[in-house]
Design a protein around this motif. Structure first.
Motif, short mmCIF file in Angstrom:
data_model
loop_
_atom_site.label_atom_id
_atom_site.label_comp_id
_atom_site.label_asym_id
_atom_site.label_seq_id
_atom_site.Cartn_x
_atom_site.Cartn_y
_atom_site.Cartn_z
N ARG A 179 58.64 54.95 21.37
CA ARG A 179 57.72 53.84 21.58
C ARG A 179 58.41 52.52 21.24
N VAL A 180 58.48 51.60 22.20
CA VAL A 180 59.19 50.34 21.99
C VAL A 180 58.39 49.45 21.05
N ILE A 181 59.07 48.93 20.05
CA ILE A 181 58.42 48.07 19.06
C ILE A 181 58.69 46.59 19.34
N GLU A 182 59.92 46.28 19.61
CA GLU A 182 60.31 44.87 19.71
C GLU A 182 61.56 44.72 20.57
N GLU A 183 61.64 43.60 21.27
CA GLU A 183 62.88 43.23 21.95
C GLU A 183 63.69 42.39 20.98
N MET A 184 64.94 42.79 20.76
CA MET A 184 65.78 42.13 19.77
C MET A 184 66.70 41.12 20.46
N PRO A 185 66.80 39.91 19.93
CA PRO A 185 67.71 38.93 20.52
C PRO A 185 69.17 39.34 20.33
N MET A 186 69.98 39.16 21.36
CA MET A 186 71.41 39.47 21.24
C MET A 186 72.18 38.73 22.32
N GLU A 187 73.46 38.58 22.10
CA GLU A 187 74.33 37.95 23.07
C GLU A 187 75.31 38.98 23.60
N TYR A 188 75.67 38.79 24.88
CA TYR A 188 76.61 39.72 25.50
C TYR A 188 77.96 39.62 24.79
N GLY A 189 78.51 40.75 24.46
CA GLY A 189 79.81 40.76 23.79
C GLY A 189 80.13 42.14 23.29
N LYS A 190 81.20 42.23 22.49
CA LYS A 190 81.63 43.53 21.98
C LYS A 190 80.90 43.92 20.69
N ASP A 191 80.22 42.98 20.04
CA ASP A 191 79.52 43.25 18.80
C ASP A 191 78.02 43.09 19.01
N LEU A 192 77.26 43.84 18.24
CA LEU A 192 75.80 43.74 18.29
C LEU A 192 75.29 43.56 16.87
N LYS A 200 62.62 43.13 9.17
CA LYS A 200 61.52 43.06 8.21
C LYS A 200 60.20 42.75 8.91
N GLU A 201 60.25 41.80 9.85
CA GLU A 201 59.03 41.43 10.57
C GLU A 201 58.50 42.61 11.39
N VAL A 202 59.41 43.33 12.02
CA VAL A 202 59.01 44.49 12.81
C VAL A 202 58.34 45.54 11.93
N GLU A 205 54.80 44.61 10.80
CA GLU A 205 53.80 44.69 11.86
C GLU A 205 53.53 46.12 12.30
N ASN A 206 54.43 47.04 11.98
CA ASN A 206 54.31 48.42 12.45
C ASN A 206 54.47 49.39 11.28
N ALA A 207 53.65 49.18 10.27
CA ALA A 207 53.82 49.92 9.02
C ALA A 207 53.64 51.42 9.17
N LYS A 208 52.92 51.87 10.22
CA LYS A 208 52.69 53.31 10.36
C LYS A 208 53.94 54.06 10.78
N PHE A 209 54.95 53.36 11.29
CA PHE A 209 56.18 54.02 11.70
C PHE A 209 57.18 54.02 10.55
N LYS A 210 57.97 55.10 10.47
CA LYS A 210 58.95 55.23 9.40
C LYS A 210 60.38 55.27 9.92
N ARG A 211 60.57 55.72 11.16
CA ARG A 211 61.91 55.85 11.70
C ARG A 211 62.05 54.97 12.94
#
Length: 821
Positions: A179-192, A200-202, A205-211
């Motif tokens: 189940r998708v929780i959030e879209e994470m900001p990122m830039e194209y490159g070799k590192d993520l 923390k914010e995610v 907002e979604n305290a019922k999920f653990k993993r």
């Protein structure tokens, strides 16, 4: 077909806006963007607005309310009924990066995905699918050469997407089930990099999920790829410790909550952990660390044997630097357990194994269920791994009924079984007549017969009806069966019944359609493709608490219609009768109000819950004024907290003390004698072993064990009901008779059991909280000649959709519609 071109497309949130040009159409009116399903031909139209030689459209993808699939896009002119194919503009490279554009993806938190694309002819299409659909999202992995953790971020370095012609990439954060929780900001490159603040914010907002998992979506121009981050530097090494990094208190604590200094506060200390799975994928967990390791620890039975009281097992386990020290047999829901030493551990072809012997006679077991664990020692802590048994489930536990049974010698029996989640457990209970070897032989004979007759039996249109423990004929099951017999329905309907039951005589007029409980014929039909129709759970079709054997496993997923025992409102029972637990295909209710309770709390779809009314209500009629003396029914329900009490504890409980004192109350005895009233106290079947503990010296008070007399007759003859939270109150409400709710333990009941309505306000009768209040309300109702208060007459309208005595026919029609249309 004429052509049109899409020249602009933008997405904001889940809303798409675009422009289409169509010279052939001109300034046509009543133009719509038509979405036509490529397979079913079903379509939906989105209105377009003409604006400066272009047609402007706008729609919210999540509001389309259509099935998954590929939709062809056309312009539709209503006045001429012409269709114009919408093609991608020649500048498609501006809008699309290959066939796709990740910026155009709309991803719901249910992991439903919406996005535009085009076919080989450049025709515009719109796709609605799941994020796990392999046709559009090829599953792959991206190796991470290194990871770096700081107080502010988690960075995966040198991700190996060199071999992929990557046009764009998108990072998502999902819970472990996908189940998708959030879209994470990122830039194209070799590192993520993942910001710890964002995570923390995610989590907040979604305290019922653990993993959680990190998902990368990659567009290579021709194919979308759904990628996991793979920690390849660990690939050739055993898992020493799955946790790669931890952060203390990642979620902000609410400091506005004041706690007295003298108050001892005990709270779970949860941590955010970066870990890797047994497949070496990177993942995140937010939970208490011991609980995390407990879930990560895995043990599975490879070999199992049982002879009398001795159980020997060989189990495989995951090696993550935790040392298996013992095997534990623990009482479920209790703190009682016993540990047995591990005799041997070894490794073979990268898999770790252990051997252990469990002596059941050494442990003082109590009914009913016990579970097996492997106890690991890790950093000075004990971690428990529930023992799984999927690999031996069918060939051992559920077939070897005679061999795998231990009789204790004091009237009890113990045997292993596989739970619905493929875990090894043990049943310990009193021996019943159905534990005799003759019934095990019958089961084996019926299984042998079924092999030769299954093609014949499975073509038969057979319905099997039963009630509680297959030994009663007083409830919705019986009246539905009786209706089918009296109206010669076009189905072979049979009633399963214990021949020794007092209710068996009620079925004598239909003897040809009554099948003796636990007979070979009964066991044979239970293996075929029958429809089960009952007011109780499916376990009532077979010897209770068997939980193993060929037949139990075969009828677990049979087509099943739940007639219900009563109206669901006064007691929370969604854990017992949920879709996952009960697996009913049709669930009978009495009103739209009750249906909403089921669909909102039990997991059933709207078309699986039918509003028909209870079948037993078709025969209800008020017989109270025909009786030589007025009758009152006292029929309380039971309490979950009474189930495991000893007899001494029960006799000291509020429940026993309250009802026992009521029966002895001089004021009550004097009043019912004065008014020539009989009080019938009907004890709940869960408390039948305590029937002899309730007594009254008054001849006007009769004490009944549930089922001793037909409940419907007791209800129809009564002028008034005294109950607490029992659903029998709805039968009295249906007949418009007065009800008094005696709720002396309402605070505890609300806390431990709960209800779907307000027990103080959403009522159809008077409520009292002590014996004195009950007697005063009783006197008032009797002196007013059992008249129902007008406010309760108005309230009852919410709970009954029908009062026409046609409930049986409606149930019959719904079953036919479900399975024969």
């Amino acid at each position: 077909m004429n052509k049109a071109q899409i020249v602009d497309l933008v997405k904001e949130g889940s809303v798409y806006r675009g422009l289409i040009q169509c010279e052939a159409l001109g300034q046509g009116k009543d133009v719509a963007l038509r979405f036509r399903h490529a397979k079913t031909e079903n379509s939906i139209d989105i209105p377009c607005v003409y604006d400066k030689e272009e047609y402007r459209f706008e729609f919210d993808a999540t509001m389309l309310q259509v099935k998954k699939g590929v939709y062809e896009i056309d312009l539709y002119e209503a006045s001429t009924e012409k269709l114009y194919q919408v093609l991608v503009d020649q500048k498609e490279e501006v809008m699309f990066k290959g066939k796709y554009n990740l910026d155009y993806l709309v991803i719901e938190k249910s992991s439903r995905v919406y996005f535009p694309t085009y076919d080989s002819h450049k025709r515009l299409q719109f796709v609605i699918c799941s994020l796990t659909n392999p046709e559009y999202f090829k599953v792959t992995k991206i190796a991470c050469q290194n990871y770096v953790t700081t107080e502010k971020e988690i960075r995966f370095e040198n991700l190996s997407w060199d071999e992929i012609s990557c046009k764009e990439i998108k990072a998502l954060f999902s819970e472990n089930g996908g189940r998708v929780i959030e879209e994470m900001p990122m830039e194209y490159g070799k590192d993520l990099s993942y910001s710890l603040d964002t995570i923390k914010e995610v989590i907040c907002e979604n305290a019922k999920f653990k993993r959680y998992r990190a998902i990368l979506l990659i567009n290579d121009g021709e194919q979308l790829q759904r990628c996991w981050i793979y920690l390849n530097q660990k690939a050739e090494q055993p898992i020493v410790d799955p946790v790669l990094a931890t952060w203390e208190d990642p979620v902000p604590v609410d400091e506005t909550e004041e706690v007295e200094e003298t108050e001892e506060v005990e709270k779970e200390i949860k941590k955010l952990m970066l870990y890797y799975t047994t497949n070496y994928y990177a993942a995140f967990a937010y939970e208490e660390q011991d609980a995390f390791y407990g879930k990560y620890a895995i043990a599975n039975i490879e070999k199992f044997a049982m002879k009398n009281e001795k159980i020997t097992m060989q189990a495989s386990y995951v090696d993550f630097s935790a040392v298996p020290t013992k095997v534990r047999l623990a009482q479920r829901f209790e703190e009682s357990y016993m540990d047995f030493p591990i005799q041997k551990t070894w490794e073979k072809k990268g898999v770790c194994y252990l051997n252990a012997t469990i002596d059941l006679s050494a442990f003082q077991m109590i009914p009913f269920y016990l579970d097996f664990y492997v106890v690991f020692e890790y950093q000075g802590r004990e971690i428990l791994a529930r023992v799984g048994c999927k690999r031996i489930r069918d060939s051992h536990l559920n077939k070897r009924l005679i061999r795998y049974t231990y009789r204790t010698g004091d009237g009890y029996v113990a045997y292993p079984y596989s739970t619905m989640y493929n875990k090894l457990s043990l049943v310990y209970r009193e021996i019943t007549k159905y534990d005799a070897n003759i019934y095990k032989v019958k089961e084996m004979v019926s299984a042998w017969l079924y092999k030769g007759m299954r093609y014949y039996l499975n073509r038969k249109d057979i319905w099997l009806v039963c009630e509680k423990n297959s030994e009663m004929a007083q409830d919705n099951g019986f009246y539905f069966f009786k209706y089918c017999m009296d109206h010669n329905v076009n189905h072979k309907v049979y009633y399963i019944m214990d021949k020794e039951s007092p209710d068996y005589k009620r079925l004598l007029p239909y003897k040809k359609n009554v099948i003796p409980f636990m007979s070979i014929r009964h066991m044979l039909l239970m293996q075929s493709k029958v429809i089960l129709v009952s007011s109780e759970g499916k376990s009532n079709y077979f010897a209770r608490k068997y939980v193993r054997g060929r037949i139990v496993r075969r009828f677990a997923n049979k087509r099943y219609v739940f007639l219900q025992h009563g109206v669901i409102a006064l007691k929370r029972i969604d854990s017992t009768f949920s879709k996952a637990a009960l697996k009913a295909k049709l669930f009978v209710t009495s009103s739209e109000f009750e249906k909403s309770i089921i669909t909102e709390n039990f997991g059933y779809n709207d078309d699986e819950v039918i509003v028909t009314g209870l079948t037993r209500w078709d025969v209800l009629q008020d017989k109270s004024e025909e009786q030589p003396m007025r009758e009152i029914v006292l029929m309380p329900t039971w309490r979950t907290w009474l189930e495991k009490m000893t007899e001494e504890e029960f006799l000291e409980s509020d429940y026993y003390q309250m009802y026992s004192s009521l029966l002895q109350k001089k004021e009550l005895v004097s009043f019912i004698k004065e008014k020539n009233i009989r009080l019938n106290f009907v004890i709940h079947p869960m408390l039948k072993k305590y029937v002899s503990k309730f007594a009254s010296a008054c001849d006007n008070i009769q004490i009944y064990q549930f089922g001793e007399a037909p409940i419907n007759e007791i209800i129809m003859k009564a002028s008034l009901l005294i109950t607490d939270y029992s659903s029998v109150s709805w039968d009295f409400c249906y007949m418009n008779k007065p009800i008094i709710y005696f709720r002396f333990d309402i605070e505890r009941y609300e806390e431990e059991q709960g209800a779907y309505v307000d027990l103080r306000e959403d009522i159809v009768g008077d409520v009292c909280y002590d014996v004195d209040g009950l007697i005063q309300m009783l006197k008032k109702s009797v002196n007013q000649n059992y008249i129902v208060d007008e406010k309760f007459v108005q309230n009852r309208k919410n709970y009954f959709a029908y009062e026409d005595k046609n409930n049986c026919q409606r149930v019959l029609d719904e079953i036919s519609k479900k399975y024969y249309e």
